[in-house]
Design an enzyme around this catalytic site. Structure first.
Site, PDB file in Angstrom:
ATOM      1  N   ASP A 193       5.814  27.078  35.198  1.00  0.00           N
ATOM      2  CA  ASP A 193       7.285  25.615  34.373  1.00  0.00           C
ATOM      3  C   ASP A 193       8.073  25.835  34.803  1.00  0.00           C
ATOM      4  OD1 ASP A 193       4.775  25.167  32.986  1.00  0.00           O
ATOM      5  OD2 ASP A 193       5.493  26.372  30.920  1.00  0.00           O
ATOM      6  N   LYS A 227       7.608  23.126  39.510  1.00  0.00           N
ATOM      7  CA  LYS A 227       6.412  23.371  40.436  1.00  0.00           C
ATOM      8  C   LYS A 227       6.048  21.337  41.207  1.00  0.00           C
ATOM      9  CE  LYS A 227       3.991  26.302  39.179  1.00  0.00           C
ATOM     10  NZ  LYS A 227       4.388  26.630  37.940  1.00  0.00           N
ATOM     11  N   GLY A 228       5.300  20.682  39.934  1.00  0.00           N
ATOM     12  CA  GLY A 228       5.265  19.354  40.335  1.00  0.00           C
ATOM     13  C   GLY A 228       6.694  18.707  40.676  1.00  0.00           C
ATOM     14  N   LYS A 229       7.182  18.656  40.218  1.00  0.00           N
ATOM     15  CA  LYS A 229       8.556  17.800  40.556  1.00  0.00           C
ATOM     16  C   LYS A 229       9.155  18.463  42.052  1.00  0.00           C
ATOM     17  CE  LYS A 229      13.306  17.449  40.523  1.00  0.00           C
ATOM     18  NZ  LYS A 229      14.707  16.827  40.346  1.00  0.00           N
ATOM     19  N   GLY A 266      -0.013  22.488  34.251  1.00  0.00           N
ATOM     20  CA  GLY A 266       0.353  20.965  33.883  1.00  0.00           C
ATOM     21  C   GLY A 266       1.377  20.640  34.565  1.00  0.00           C
ATOM     22  N   HIS A 267       2.043  20.214  35.472  1.00  0.00           N
ATOM     23  CA  HIS A 267       3.265  19.672  36.654  1.00  0.00           C
ATOM     24  C   HIS A 267       3.898  18.311  35.879  1.00  0.00           C
ATOM     25  CE1 HIS A 267       0.939  23.025  39.136  1.00  0.00           C
ATOM     26  NE2 HIS A 267       1.016  23.678  38.163  1.00  0.00           N
ATOM     27  N   THR A 309      -4.092  29.584  26.659  1.00  0.00           N
ATOM     28  CA  THR A 309      -4.021  27.242  26.754  1.00  0.00           C
ATOM     29  C   THR A 309      -5.697  27.117  26.602  1.00  0.00           C
ATOM     30  OG1 THR A 309      -5.203  27.859  29.221  1.00  0.00           O
ATOM     31  CG2 THR A 309      -2.852  27.377  28.877  1.00  0.00           C
ATOM     32  N   GLN A 312       0.563  27.990  38.204  1.00  0.00           N
ATOM     33  CA  GLN A 312       1.474  29.278  37.773  1.00  0.00           C
ATOM     34  C   GLN A 312       2.365  30.073  37.845  1.00  0.00           C
ATOM     35  OE1 GLN A 312      -2.467  29.180  37.422  1.00  0.00           O
ATOM     36  NE2 GLN A 312      -1.997  27.606  35.283  1.00  0.00           N
ATOM     37  N   THR A 327      -2.353  35.416  33.481  1.00  0.00           N
ATOM     38  CA  THR A 327      -3.563  34.364  33.922  1.00  0.00           C
ATOM     39  C   THR A 327      -4.716  35.433  34.543  1.00  0.00           C
ATOM     40  OG1 THR A 327      -4.278  32.471  34.458  1.00  0.00           O
ATOM     41  CG2 THR A 327      -2.999  33.243  35.825  1.00  0.00           C
ATOM     42  N   ALA A 377       3.852  21.176  28.557  1.00  0.00           N
ATOM     43  CA  ALA A 377       3.924  20.334  28.988  1.00  0.00           C
ATOM     44  C   ALA A 377       2.270  19.205  28.230  1.00  0.00           C
ATOM     45  CB  ALA A 377       4.002  19.735  30.503  1.00  0.00           C
ATOM     46  N   GLY A 424       2.035  21.120  24.292  1.00  0.00           N
ATOM     47  CA  GLY A 424       3.408  21.054  23.648  1.00  0.00           C
ATOM     48  C   GLY A 424       4.451  22.414  22.808  1.00  0.00           C
ATOM     49  N   ASP A 428      21.239  22.816  35.735  1.00  0.00           N
ATOM     50  CA  ASP A 428      21.866  20.912  34.654  1.00  0.00           C
ATOM     51  C   ASP A 428      21.942  21.435  32.702  1.00  0.00           C
ATOM     52  OD1 ASP A 428      19.119  20.260  35.180  1.00  0.00           O
ATOM     53  OD2 ASP A 428      19.135  19.306  33.588  1.00  0.00           O
ATOM     54  N   VAL A 485      18.971  19.893  39.826  1.00  0.00           N
ATOM     55  CA  VAL A 485      20.052  18.707  38.847  1.00  0.00           C
ATOM     56  C   VAL A 485      19.190  18.084  37.631  1.00  0.00           C
ATOM     57  CG1 VAL A 485      22.168  19.769  39.643  1.00  0.00           C
ATOM     58  CG2 VAL A 485      21.273  17.395  40.339  1.00  0.00           C
TER      59      VAL A 485
HETATM   60  P1  GDP Z   1       6.076  23.279  37.007  1.00  0.00           P
HETATM   61  O1  GDP Z   1       4.185  23.839  35.621  1.00  0.00           O
HETATM   62  O2  GDP Z   1       5.882  24.472  37.918  1.00  0.00           O
HETATM   63  O3  GDP Z   1       5.064  22.081  37.319  1.00  0.00           O
HETATM   64  O4  GDP Z   1       6.681  22.520  35.587  1.00  0.00           O
HETATM   65  P2  GDP Z   1       6.677  22.113  33.948  1.00  0.00           P
HETATM   66  O5  GDP Z   1       6.387  20.594  34.517  1.00  0.00           O
HETATM   67  O6  GDP Z   1       5.527  22.604  33.422  1.00  0.00           O
HETATM   68  O7  GDP Z   1       8.105  22.810  33.736  1.00  0.00           O
HETATM   69  C1  GDP Z   1       9.338  21.304  34.116  1.00  0.00           C
HETATM   70  C2  GDP Z   1      10.007  20.470  33.019  1.00  0.00           C
HETATM   71  O8  GDP Z   1      11.522  20.631  33.690  1.00  0.00           O
HETATM   72  C3  GDP Z   1       9.585  19.331  33.067  1.00  0.00           C
HETATM   73  O9  GDP Z   1       9.570  18.669  32.181  1.00  0.00           O
HETATM   74  C4  GDP Z   1      10.080  19.032  34.581  1.00  0.00           C
HETATM   75  O10 GDP Z   1      10.374  17.718  33.799  1.00  0.00           O
HETATM   76  C5  GDP Z   1      11.635  18.885  33.981  1.00  0.00           C
HETATM   77  N1  GDP Z   1      12.707  19.362  35.210  1.00  0.00           N
HETATM   78  C6  GDP Z   1      12.084  20.107  35.964  1.00  0.00           C
HETATM   79  N2  GDP Z   1      13.196  20.306  36.998  1.00  0.00           N
HETATM   80  C7  GDP Z   1      14.034  19.814  36.227  1.00  0.00           C
HETATM   81  C8  GDP Z   1      15.310  20.291  36.430  1.00  0.00           C
HETATM   82  O11 GDP Z   1      16.087  20.469  37.325  1.00  0.00           O
HETATM   83  N3  GDP Z   1      16.858  19.942  34.894  1.00  0.00           N
HETATM   84  C9  GDP Z   1      15.731  19.509  33.930  1.00  0.00           C
HETATM   85  N4  GDP Z   1      16.626  19.200  32.949  1.00  0.00           N
HETATM   86  N5  GDP Z   1      15.172  19.596  33.661  1.00  0.00           N
HETATM   87  C10 GDP Z   1      14.273  19.723  35.521  1.00  0.00           C
HETATM   88  P1  IMO Z   2       1.693  25.558  35.364  1.00  0.00           P
HETATM   89  O1  IMO Z   2       0.777  26.100  36.471  1.00  0.00           O
HETATM   90  C1  IMO Z   2       2.774  28.707  32.114  1.00  0.00           C
HETATM   91  C2  IMO Z   2       0.246  31.249  30.865  1.00  0.00           C
HETATM   92  C3  IMO Z   2      -0.495  30.915  28.939  1.00  0.00           C
HETATM   93  C4  IMO Z   2      -1.266  32.268  28.547  1.00  0.00           C
HETATM   94  C5  IMO Z   2      -1.450  33.623  30.135  1.00  0.00           C
HETATM   95  C6  IMO Z   2      -2.872  33.028  29.685  1.00  0.00           C
HETATM   96  O2  IMO Z   2       2.363  24.455  34.884  1.00  0.00           O
HETATM   97  O3  IMO Z   2       3.263  26.159  35.417  1.00  0.00           O
HETATM   98  P2  IMO Z   2      -4.928  31.365  30.445  1.00  0.00           P
HETATM   99  O4  IMO Z   2      -4.945  29.662  30.137  1.00  0.00           O
HETATM  100  O5  IMO Z   2      -4.187  30.475  32.356  1.00  0.00           O
HETATM  101  O6  IMO Z   2      -6.348  32.605  30.565  1.00  0.00           O
HETATM  102  O7  IMO Z   2      -3.768  31.671  29.898  1.00  0.00           O
HETATM  103  O8  IMO Z   2      -0.961  32.416  31.035  1.00  0.00           O
HETATM  104  N1  IMO Z   2       0.032  30.009  31.048  1.00  0.00           N
HETATM  105  C7  IMO Z   2       1.059  29.056  31.596  1.00  0.00           C
HETATM  106  N2  IMO Z   2       2.349  29.015  31.158  1.00  0.00           N
HETATM  107  N3  IMO Z   2       3.067  27.900  33.199  1.00  0.00           N
HETATM  108  C8  IMO Z   2       1.131  27.459  33.533  1.00  0.00           C
HETATM  109  O9  IMO Z   2       0.694  27.231  33.995  1.00  0.00           O
HETATM  110  C9  IMO Z   2       0.366  28.597  32.489  1.00  0.00           C
HETATM  111  N4  IMO Z   2      -0.858  28.331  33.217  1.00  0.00           N
HETATM  112  C10 IMO Z   2      -1.559  29.548  31.337  1.00  0.00           C
HETATM  113  O10 IMO Z   2       0.859  31.033  28.448  1.00  0.00           O
HETATM  114  O11 IMO Z   2       0.048  33.066  28.423  1.00  0.00           O
HETATM  115 MG    MG Z   3       3.954  23.104  34.094  1.00  0.00          MG
END
Ligand code: GDP
Ligand code: IMO
Ligand code: MG
Length: 432
Positions: A13, A16-18, A40-41, A131, A226, A241, A301, A304, A335, A421
């Site tokens: 989290d 990466k997606g952004k 969840g990206h 998850t 991850q 994971t 993402a 929840g 930020d 930011v």
């Molecule tokens: P990922 O799994 O690595 O793609 O990341 P997630 O999408 O799960 O979580 C990142 C969260 O932070 C998302 O809700 C993004 O919209 C948000 N986000 C990404 N970059 C920024 C940032 O620079 N500032 C803030 N405030 N939010 C960000």
């Molecule tokens: P992204 O790609 C954050 C965590 C789970 C749990 C552990 C094992 O959005 O960054 P699993 O279902 O993979 O067997 O769970 O890994 N986990 C993540 N935490 N971001 C993720 O993906 C995750 N994918 C799995 O919460 O602790």
């Molecule tokens: Mg994520």
């Protein structure tokens, strides 16, 4: 051409997606190489937000991106894939022309989710907090040579193979004292229906596709899921994971030789979060942790779930830089720290025997919850107390922020080339 990799350096989290969405405009191919719908990206642009789970984050890119690949290292749940893909198609994304799926990617069966839940229940208080998407059981079957692959769906005896795998799982569930839910028939019918939809996509030998494309001079970005601290070999085992989330995972998850790899973009938040159980040395249980969660909207993402929050951990970050051979750092969510008077960074660990180390240790402890066996040693920095969300040029960054950044770069030994930011595509500062 060489393939670049973008991957998470913390517990997932990181954003990466952004950044894949931002960078994708400059690449011909974007490919996922491991993980599955546990990811969840999040991507935000034009006032809209999209969360991708199995589909690469290059599908919205303007510019040259033409091909998105789900690689052999990914595990795919046909039902969740169909849900995600149909939603994109309904928004006008021509996914059938944008996406290729490796025939060697493994399928998540309806029973894999049940096995995931049964496994967690059996672990009791030491549960991993997965998850619940069947990730662990699917990778287990892959390694124990019982898995079903996307390419198998094209064979005449696929249903027989499926029933054999399903029966094996049912036996395992029964042995664990867990049965099938009442709606299992419904789950299964939906799964088989989704297999037909999956087969309407171009299923490919993606290792040939990517190597040929690189030979032809095409550019490619490999998108990690991850993060390094969740890597099955180098993360906070056993609270990890079931795949290799590190740079080496891009080689095995796409069929790329190590010499094919170019830049490695390592992405991290200006602080740390973790979702699920397992030790987390810099976790904050106080008002500061709650404040970071509130300002950073630190909730899963997809699920929840509340993300645990804490200060940046340089011991873990330096380890992740080493394991991945990071060439460029990307710092996200700076930020979120705008309003804090003081910002802390963990620079060393005090171990249970009282000694201190700057090197990441064998284990962070076995605690399912809390800091684990490690006492973080912090260095404090004055906060910048200024809104960064509108900054687009690095010259406009406050001195205190530059100071924080310079410290991180020096400690990591790698330059931060991109700063984020805000969640929107445009809230990105490219540094030179
Ligand atoms: P990922 O799994 O690595 O793609 O990341 P997630 O999408 O799960 O979580 C990142 C969260 O932070 C998302 O809700 C993004 O919209 C948000 N986000 C990404 N970059 C920024 C940032 O620079 N500032 C803030 N405030 N939010 C960000
Ligand atoms: P992204 O790609 C954050 C965590 C789970 C749990 C552990 C094992 O959005 O960054 P699993 O279902 O993979 O067997 O769970 O890994 N986990 C993540 N935490 N971001 C993720 O993906 C995750 N994918 C799995 O919460 O602790
Ligand atoms: Mg994520």
């Amino acid at each position: 051409m060489k393939a670049d990799i973008l991957l998470g350096l913390q517990w997932g989290d990181e954003g990466k997606g952004k950044i894949v969405d931002v960078l994708a405009a400059d690449y011909d191919i974007v490919a996922r190489f491991q993980g599955g719908p546990n990811a969840g990206h999040t991507l935000e642009f034009d006032g809209r937000k999209h969360v991708l789970r199995s589909i690469p984050s290059g599908v919205f890119a303007n510019g040259s991106t033409k091909v998105n690949i789900i690689g052999n290292g990914v595990v795919l749940d046909p039902v969740l894939f169909a849900e995600e893909a149909r939603a994109l198609e309904n928004e006008g994304i021509d996914l059938h022309s944008l996406l290729r799926i490796s025939k060697k990617a493994h399928l998540i069966l309806p029973t894999d989710r049940l096995l995931d839940a049964a496994g967690e229940k059996a672990k009791g208080a030491s549960k991993i907090g997965t998850t619940g998407k069947g990730i662990g059981p699917t990778y287990t079957d892959k390694v124990s040579r019982h898995g079903l692959r996307v390419g198998d769906t094209l064979t005449a005896d696929f249903e027989t193979r499926y029933h054999r795998a399903r029966q094996r799982h049912i036996d395992m569930l029964e042995a664990a004292g867990a049965g099938l839910p009442d709606n299992f028939g419904e789950m299964e019918a939906k799964w088989l229906d989704a297999i037909n939809y999956l087969d309407s996509f171009e299923l490919v030998d993606s290792e040939h596709l990517v190597n040929k494309a690189l030979d032809e001079g095409k550019s490619m970005l490999c998108e990690g899921a991850q993060g390094t601290m969740l890597d099955v070999d180098f993360g906070s085992y056993p609270y990890v994971t079931s795949s290799n989330t590190i740079a080496a995972g891009a080689c095995t998850g796409l069929g790329l030789a190590p010499r094919r790899i170019g830049r490695v973009y390592g992405i991290f938040k200006a602080y740390c979060t973790r979702v699920g159980s397992g030790p987390f040395p810099t976790e904050l249980f106080d008002e500061t942790g709650a404040e970071i969660r509130r300002i950073g909207h630190e909730y899963g993402a997809v699920t929840g779930r509340e993300r645990r929050c804490g200060w940046l951990d340089m011991v873990a970050l330096r380890y992740a830089v080493m394991i991945n051979g990071v060439t460029d750092l990307i710092m996200m969510k700076s930020d979120v720290l705008d309003g804090f008077d003081t910002i802390k960074v963990c620079t060393a660990y005090r171990l249970p025997d009282g000694s201190t180390t700057e090197d990441f240790p064998y284990s962070l402890g076995d605690n399912a919850e809390g800091k684990g066996d490690i006492e973080p040693i912090y260095e404090s920095f004055p906060g910048w107390k200024q809104n960064l969300c509108e900054v687009r040029n690095e010259d406009d960054l406050p001195a205190e922020f530059k100071n924080y950044l310079a410290f991180i770069e020096k400690a990591a030994g790698v330059h931060v080339t991109i700063l984020s930011v805000g969640p929107d595509r445009t809230q990105t500062i490219i540094r030179h």
